[in-house]
Design a protein around this motif. Sequence first.
Motif, PDB file in Angstrom:
ATOM      1  N   CYS A 184       0.824  -1.274   0.021  1.00  0.00           N
ATOM      2  CA  CYS A 184      -0.132   0.102   0.035  1.00  0.00           C
ATOM      3  C   CYS A 184       0.868   1.377  -0.117  1.00  0.00           C
TER       4      CYS A 184
ATOM      5  N   GLU B  60      -7.217   0.422   2.709  1.00  0.00           N
ATOM      6  CA  GLU B  60      -5.936   0.695   2.773  1.00  0.00           C
ATOM      7  C   GLU B  60      -5.606   0.983   1.342  1.00  0.00           C
TER       8      GLU B  60
ATOM      9  N   ASP C 248     -10.356  -3.574   6.568  1.00  0.00           N
ATOM     10  CA  ASP C 248      -9.311  -2.402   6.602  1.00  0.00           C
ATOM     11  C   ASP C 248      -8.137  -2.748   5.750  1.00  0.00           C
TER      12      ASP C 248
END
Length: 166
Positions: A81, A110, A106
Amino acid sequence: NSKPCELPEHVSNQLLESIPASQMCNLSTFQTSGFAGKNLSLYVKALVGMNANMTATGAPGLTDLNLGGCEWQDGAWAGLCDMVSKSRSLAKLDLSNSIIPANSQDAMRELMKACQANEKTSNVVLAGTALGEEGAVGFSDGLVDNATILEVDLSHTDFNLQKQGL
């Protein structure tokens, strides 16, 4: 049912270091598959450094990154990421047939934030990835504010919708 590829650390490093620096500047596509754990973290760390070096030298950087079939864990996912968010050239990200981190909601949020931050990623491939309900929610939440992603491949993706009676 194939197992992720596990190479000794020195072999992983040798593979990455075997690409001459002069050719790195011309590299636009990087593809590997089947890595997990420490090996995947090493590859992602090397890719982050490689892409940063390409950008620093004025080279265009990676436009197509295929890391399909990998078993992602939190550390490697965070590195991915980070790289995606800092990239100024990555147009296509292929994570097909991958296992994403346990906290998939999550993790997908992200990833979508990272794609939005770089303003170039327009194609995300998650075909064959078991996102589950939480991952699907995180992915769709992340797409809401993302104006750069124009193409998404979710074919053969498991959202576990049968559990929801859908």
